[in-house]
Motif scaffolding. Structure first.
Motif, PDB file in Angstrom:
ATOM      1  N   HIS A 102     -10.469   2.931  -0.365  1.00  0.00           N
ATOM      2  CA  HIS A 102     -10.593   1.229  -0.324  1.00  0.00           C
ATOM      3  C   HIS A 102      -9.716   0.892   0.788  1.00  0.00           C
ATOM      4  CE1 HIS A 102     -10.015  -2.782  -2.912  1.00  0.00           C
ATOM      5  NE2 HIS A 102      -9.642  -2.833  -1.957  1.00  0.00           N
ATOM      6  N   ASP A 124     -10.325  -2.445   2.211  1.00  0.00           N
ATOM      7  CA  ASP A 124      -9.303  -3.626   2.705  1.00  0.00           C
ATOM      8  C   ASP A 124      -9.586  -3.770   4.510  1.00  0.00           C
ATOM      9  OD1 ASP A 124      -8.122  -3.628   0.050  1.00  0.00           O
ATOM     10  OD2 ASP A 124      -6.560  -2.470   0.242  1.00  0.00           O
ATOM     11  N   GLU A 169      -3.039  -9.793  -2.751  1.00  0.00           N
ATOM     12  CA  GLU A 169      -4.610  -9.430  -2.038  1.00  0.00           C
ATOM     13  C   GLU A 169      -5.414 -10.704  -1.484  1.00  0.00           C
ATOM     14  OE1 GLU A 169      -5.078  -5.632  -0.267  1.00  0.00           O
ATOM     15  OE2 GLU A 169      -6.910  -5.934  -1.513  1.00  0.00           O
ATOM     16  N   HIS A 228      -0.347  -5.960  -6.751  1.00  0.00           N
ATOM     17  CA  HIS A 228      -0.944  -6.027  -5.275  1.00  0.00           C
ATOM     18  C   HIS A 228      -1.975  -6.613  -5.036  1.00  0.00           C
ATOM     19  CE1 HIS A 228      -2.058  -4.605  -1.371  1.00  0.00           C
ATOM     20  NE2 HIS A 228      -3.318  -4.048  -2.114  1.00  0.00           N
ATOM     21  N   TYR A 254     -11.192  -7.006   6.007  1.00  0.00           N
ATOM     22  CA  TYR A 254     -10.458  -8.398   6.024  1.00  0.00           C
ATOM     23  C   TYR A 254      -9.591  -8.273   6.744  1.00  0.00           C
ATOM     24  CZ  TYR A 254      -6.725  -6.758   2.969  1.00  0.00           C
ATOM     25  OH  TYR A 254      -5.581  -5.799   2.232  1.00  0.00           O
ATOM     26  N   HIS A 266       0.514  -1.253   0.085  1.00  0.00           N
ATOM     27  CA  HIS A 266       0.205  -0.102   0.090  1.00  0.00           C
ATOM     28  C   HIS A 266       0.719   1.236  -0.102  1.00  0.00           C
ATOM     29  CE1 HIS A 266      -3.367  -2.401   2.055  1.00  0.00           C
ATOM     30  NE2 HIS A 266      -3.977  -2.372   0.089  1.00  0.00           N
TER      31      HIS A 266
HETATM   32 FE   LIG Z   1      -5.040  -3.235  -1.186  1.00  0.00          FE
END
Ligand SMILES: [Fe+2]
Ligand SMILES: [Fe+2]
Length: 136
Positions: free
Chosen positions: A123, A128, A65, A61, A131, A20
């Motif tokens: 986001h 994110d 993820e 990425h 999770y 990130h």
């Molecule tokens: Fe992400």
């Protein structure tokens, strides 16, 4: 708004946080480029390079993820994947014609870096973050 990493974005999963940070850095690089742009010079190649890097790194990425979410049996995987797909499409839709002419380049890259940063930080902070409990 400055396009820099903000500690709120830290999820506490080191590999993901590092990725990130890198994405946020790329937005910052695009923003910096917008400030360097001088009249009468052509930045087509610089813009293409940074755009290609953002695209490539984003896809990597997202794949990473998604593989972790799958492994962990994360319940919201499909919705999350949809947001990723939407974002990749958004970047892919950017047309080289939009910054072909030098007089369009400053605004294009400035706007791009801001839009990408806003989307990314939103986001990370909203989607994110959900999770984290499952993945930890
Ligand atoms: Fe992400
Ligand atoms: Fe994500």
């Amino acid at each position: 708004m400055a396009l820099v990493w903000n500690d709120n974005m830290e999820l506490g999963i080191p590999t993901i946080d590092a990725q990130h940070k890198k994405l946020v850095e790329l937005c910052g690089e695009a923003f910096d480029l917008s400030k360097e742009i001088e009249d009468g010079k052509d930045y087509y190649d610089d813009i293409t390079m940074i755009l290609t890097e953002i695209k490539k790194y984003t896809v990597e990425h997202f794949e990473y993820e998604e593989s972790l979410m799958k492994e962990a049996g994360y319940a919201n995987l499909l919705d999350h994947e949809m947001e990723h797909t939407f974002f990749v499409k958004k970047i892919e839709k950017l047309n080289k014609k939009e910054y072909d002419e030098p007089q369009e380049q400053k605004e294009f890259i400035l706007n791009l870096s801001q839009v990408l940063f806003d989307w990314l930080s939103h986001h990370i902070l909203e989607t994110d973050k959900k999770y984290v409990e499952t993945l930890k």
